[in-house]
Design a protein around this motif. Structure first.
Motif, short mmCIF file in Angstrom:
data_model
loop_
_atom_site.label_atom_id
_atom_site.label_comp_id
_atom_site.label_asym_id
_atom_site.label_seq_id
_atom_site.Cartn_x
_atom_site.Cartn_y
_atom_site.Cartn_z
N GLY A 79 30.68 18.73 36.66
CA GLY A 79 30.04 17.70 37.47
C GLY A 79 30.10 16.33 36.83
N GLU A 80 29.80 16.25 35.53
CA GLU A 80 29.80 14.95 34.87
C GLU A 80 31.22 14.41 34.73
N SER A 81 32.20 15.29 34.57
CA SER A 81 33.60 14.84 34.50
C SER A 81 34.02 14.24 35.84
N ARG A 140 34.55 10.56 41.28
CA ARG A 140 34.59 11.54 42.39
C ARG A 140 33.17 12.10 42.56
N GLN A 141 32.23 11.17 42.79
CA GLN A 141 30.82 11.52 42.79
C GLN A 141 30.46 12.57 43.84
N PRO A 142 30.94 12.49 45.07
CA PRO A 142 30.57 13.53 46.05
C PRO A 142 30.93 14.94 45.60
N ILE A 196 28.32 16.38 42.75
CA ILE A 196 26.94 16.75 43.04
C ILE A 196 26.74 18.27 43.16
N PRO A 197 27.61 19.03 43.87
CA PRO A 197 27.39 20.48 43.95
C PRO A 197 27.37 21.15 42.58
#
Length: 1003
Positions: free
Chosen positions: A256-258, A264-266, A269-270
């Motif tokens: 997620g942090e990568s 590629r924020q969306p 989030i998952p």
């Protein structure tokens, strides 16, 4: 750790066992079957068989074989008894060829103990392994020893030694792959990511421990900024089955942090939400990213919750988190909580751009009503302009600075800041005018009119450049200040300016007329006073009914002084009907006017009504005297005497009571009741031997005795009454007193008066001398000497009018010294003797204060009611009495009634008891569970600008309690931390309350 394989020379022995032995029921058979079961890893069967062996039938070597097999089988079962078997074997067979392996097995027992990883006995196992002579072992066992020794060293932190030991088995068929993985892990733990990456890249990912290489590679790639590779490795690990929850959680975080770092924020989030659901203690970085995503989506409440968890450290991420928290709270319409977050962000020095933005947002939140406990917005705005003079926000912040001067609680420093400006703008000058006005008004409200006047004159001098409306209010307050210092001409000029310039609809127009009326009254310009008081009653505006009633009373007084008794009576009637609950003065004066018009029956009825309606009024004794006078005018001597008797019975300690007693004797004499009159005169002497009335009664008795020829009986009577006036006063006594009095008055020298007291211990002027000395010492601050005089006056001359001042002084001194019970006794005595409204109110105030300190709520309520029913009570004392009545009501379980009392004065926060009432009102709502009202009242207190820092701090602490109760822990905590940093006082209870609550918020 997987169970270790059993390697033993017993396997060969087992293979050699003959079938006949295997089936034999003899000891050799049990032994053979046991050894066979051991080789087949049937450890329980092995132990069962070998326990049947009769050791006495075996050779020494066979007994050793059995003991060794039992130890190996116990180890194979994983039981805790294995280590005991091996240690016993070592003790019994010190020269056995198996000794090296047995010593290794002691370490293995500790190495494989069935504890959680963190509790395994690695230090003890390492100690055991280090005692093993590896040269006595075969190659396989030697590899086992090296591997396990290295692993234990790694677990206990001997990383360099562990790396060397793992290197020794790098070519081992059995441990080579594990060796590479753990050397990678050691490099990773030491921060040598390049070396760690090299080893992890060579690991066999098909089996443990190499199957976890992707986890560490993902971490290395992320830490070194290779987010594509980090994402790939994390995803590879997540595809694998059987990965523990802790490792999968961390892989989700890295993925997620990568993705977030790759913009590629969306997609991020998952993964982060999955991480949040799996991790026991989520890292702040993940919560920060989630918070930013929620902020972008407009989910401000959730954003604050997640971003709050990223503020624990003093770093750039925490600074940014505070900035976003503030912005989210601004979107939620909570500038107060937002200001606290911006304040944190602006004081952190990690990201200059974030800090500048936080400074500007702080200014915006401050101007929208936000407050930092005891923080100065003026200082913050000035600091912004010093730090960022070229900022695009600078011009806006300058405007906020001007407005901040008007709303900031630190008026003195704000004024000093304005004074330093070389060319203040009109808006700054307007702010200066308002600040000077506010400081002057506050100083006046504190009772220091003399110090308020210079401030108000400075505000008046800015009028041309300031706000015209404020300039008018300055003149109004200046007029009141000048009035209080008896500068009636100056007061009249200021108030006339207000009346002349203010529009008729001005909110304080009636106040100005009211003050001007009192000013003209003090100047004895009664017609002008009447004009202004008439204006008040015709157009009262926002004045209270009590003030309007007071204006009617003053109108009555002006007609009274003009001898228009009929007109005066009508105004007193108006005063009473306007505000009956404080109508004692109006009824009294109405009765007096009726007497002047010779309508004595009406006068008696009116004054009787007043006494019944206001039994605790200070005017009751005077009313009874007036009633007796009218009864005498009506030739109702019996009625007059009956009233005198009531006066004497109920108010014997007052000057009016003493006068009534004396006048009763005269009335009896006038009625021809000479004997009754003489006895009454004697009663006066006996009851009040040290009073002026006793002296007058003595003179009357002397005259009557002379007429009756009974002077000797008179002298005998007077001699029998302690403290009674003597028939002759020595000339020396009088001259000594007069000389001492002159020295005291003109030179301020008390020595001669002290000498007089010594020379004439029973002098006729002793009480007057004591009173003069008491007042002199009190003025000079010589409290002990003043109290010495007061004590003697009270003890020896309790009926003298000087006793009132003495009692008041004693009570004040005792109360200040913490002797509440002693003060209460003096104030109770003063209450019975007080001859003026001022003294009576002072006594009741003292009684109320002591009762409040002692928690005697019934007495507090009684005293407060008596005070509040008086029309002569000053506004400051009225505020304290109202507050105290609320305390009494609340203390006796009548919370709603208490809140009504406090609410009536909660706006008067410049006054100490107004501030206390505002706090008590908010706390009462909180205690009753009404959090909405509690918060509303607490916010009114904290935004009121009250100068009473302690109660302002209590208001902020209560706001924190309210936020905590509502589950808003961020706001609750930040309030407390800001208060702890900024509170200017040193009261330990404030800091104890803060620390206790902060500790609770951690849990």
């Amino acid at each position: 750790m997987k169970r270790l394989p059993i390697l033993s020379v017993l396997a060969a022995a087992s293979a050699m066992a003959a079938p006949a032995q295997m089936n034999s029921p003899a000891s050799q058979g049990y032994m053979a079957r046991g050894l066979e079961m051991l080789s087949a890893e049937n450890y329980t069967g092995c132990i069962d068989q070998l326990r049947q062996v009769d050791r006495s039938l075996l050779s020494a070597s066979e007994v050793e074989d059995v003991d060794w097999a039992l130890a190996q089988a116990a180890f194979g079962t994983g039981g805790s008894s294995a280590i005991t078997h091996f240690r016993r074997f070592l003790a019994q067979y010190p020269y056995s060829l198996r000794r090296g392996e047995a010593m290794m097995r002691v370490g293995d027992c500790l190495f494989t103990r069935s504890y959680p990883e963190a509790l395994k006995a690695y230090p003890e196992a390492l100690k055991a392994y280090r005692e093993v002579d590896g040269t006595s072992l075969n190659l396989d066992l030697r590899d086992d020893l090296d591997y396990r020794t290295a692993y234990c060293m790694m677990q206990v932190g001997e990383l360099d030694g562990a790396a060397s030991r793992f290197a020794a088995i790098a070519t081992s068929r059995k441990y080579g792959a594990a060796s590479r993985f753990y050397r990678g892990y050691i490099a990773y733990a030491k921060g040598d990511y390049a070396e760690a990456e090299r080893y992890f890249s060579q690991a066999d990912t098909r089996v443990a421990p190499g199957n976890m290489s992707e986890y560490y590679l993902a971490q290395i790639y992320y830490r070194t900024g290779r987010y594509d590779k980090a994402l790939s490795s994390a995803r590879n690990l997540l595809k694998r089955s059987g990965v523990s929850r802790d490792f999968s959680a961390e892989a989700n975080r890295v993925a997620g942090e990568s993705l977030y770092q790759l913009d590629r924020q969306p997609e991020a989030i998952p993964y982060l939400k999955k991480y949040l659901s799996e991790a026991q203690e989520p890292l702040p970085s993940a919560l920060y990213i989630l918070g930013l995503a929620e902020y972008a989506e407009g989910e401000y409440s959730a954003a604050v919750s997640h971003l709050e968890s990223a503020t624990g450290a003093d770093d750039a991420m925490a600074q940014s988190a505070y900035l976003y928290i503030g912005q989210a709270l601004m979107h939620e319409g909570d500038p107060q909580a937002a200001l606290l977050a911006f304040d944190k962000a602006r004081t952190m020095n990690h990201d200059a751009e974030v800090r500048e933005t936080a400074f500007y947002n702080y200014a915006v939140a401050r101007m929208q009503g936000g407050r930092v406990p005891f923080g100065s917005s003026v200082d913050t705005f000035e600091e912004f302009l010093r730090r960022y003079p070229e900022s695009s926000h600078a011009a806006q912040v300058q405007e906020y600075l001007v407005a901040g001067y008007m709303t900031d609680n630190d008026y003195d420093r704000a004024l000093a800041s304005i004074e330093r400006m070389s060319n203040p703008s009109p808006r700054v000058l307007e702010a200066k005018q308002n600040i000077l006005y506010t400081l002057g008004a506050r100083t006046l409200a504190s009772g220091d009119a003399a110090s308020a006047i210079p401030l108000l004159r400075r505000a008046d001098a800015v009028a041309a450049s300031g706000n015209a409306s404020t300039a008018l209010e300055v003149r109004l307050v200046l007029g009141e200040a000048l009035y209080r210092t008896a500068d009636y001409a100056g007061a009249a000029d200021a108030l006339l300016d207000y009346v002349r310039l203010a529009p008729a609809s001005a909110p304080n127009s009636a106040v100005a007329r009211y003050d001007l009326g009192y000013t003209r009254f003090a100047q004895k310009r009664y017609d002008d006073a009447a004009t202004n008081f008439t204006h008040v009653v015709d157009r009262p505006g926002g004045l209270s009914k009590e003030a309007v009633a007071d204006a009617y009373n003053r109108l009555g007084d002006t007609r009274y002084y003009a001898s228009d008794f009929d007109g005066a009576e009508k105004f007193y009637d108006k005063a009473y009907s306007t505000y009956p609950s404080a109508g004692d003065y109006a009824l009294f004066q109405k009765g007096v006017m009726q007497g002047y018009r010779r309508n004595h029956k009406a006068k008696i009825a009116t004054l009787t009504q007043m006494c019944e309606r206001f039994p605790s009024s200070v005017l009751v004794p005077d009313a009874l005297l007036e009633i007796t006078e009218s009864r005498i005018q009506l030739d109702d001597n019996d009625g007059a005497i009956a009233t005198y008797r009531r006066l004497v019975a109920d108010f014997s300690g007052t000057e009016q009571g003493r006068k009534g007693h004396l006048q009763m004797a005269q009335t009896m004499l006038n009625a021809g009741r000479r004997t009754d009159a003489i006895e009454t005169y004697k009663d006066v002497v006996k009851a009040y031997p040290t009073s002026v009335e006793a002296a007058e009664a003595s003179d009357a008795l002397k005259r009557l005795s002379a007429e009756d020829g009974t002077l000797q009986q008179y002298m005998d009577f007077m001699a029998g009454v302690d403290g009674a006036p003597k028939m002759d006063v020595a000339e020396a006594d009088r001259l000594s007193y007069e000389t001492a009095d002159k020295a005291l008055v003109t030179q301020g020298n008390p020595a001669r008066m002290e000498a007089y007291l010594t020379q004439y211990p029973s002098g006729s002027f002793r009480v007057r001398a004591l009173e003069s000395l008491m007042l002199h010492y009190s003025d000079k601050g010589s409290e002990a000497d003043a109290l010495r005089c007061a004590d003697e006056i009270v003890a020896k001359y309790p009926d003298n009018s000087a006793a009132e001042a003495a009692l008041a002084m004693k009570a004040d001194a005792d109360y200040a010294a913490g002797r509440g019970e002693d003060a209460l006794r003096s104030w109770r005595m003063l209450e019975q003797r007080a001859s003026t409204a001022r003294r009576l109110n002072a006594a009741r105030m003292g009684i109320m204060r002591v009762a409040r300190d002692l928690g005697d709520y019934a007495l507090v309520e009684q005293a407060a009611d008596a005070l509040l029913s008086s029309s002569t009570l000053g506004s400051e004392n009225r505020t304290e009495a109202t507050y105290s009545k609320g305390i009494a009501l609340n203390g006796t379980g009548r919370g709603a009634e208490a809140r009504t009392q406090w609410e009536s004065i909660a706006d008067a926060t410049d006054d100490l008891y107004g501030a206390k009432a505002a706090y008590s009102l908010a706390q009462s709502y909180f205690d009753s569970g009404d959090l909405s009202q509690a918060r509303s009242q607490a916010e009114e207190l904290t935004s009121s600008g009250t100068p009473h820092a302690y109660w302002l701090a209590r208001g902020f602490i209560l706001l924190s309690d309210i936020y905590a109760q509502q589950g808003k822990n961020f706001e609750a905590r930040e309030y407390l931390q800001a208060l702890r940093s900024n509170y200017p006082g040193n009261e330990s209870d404030i800091f104890d309350m803060i620390d206790t609550r902060l500790e609770k918020l951690k849990k």
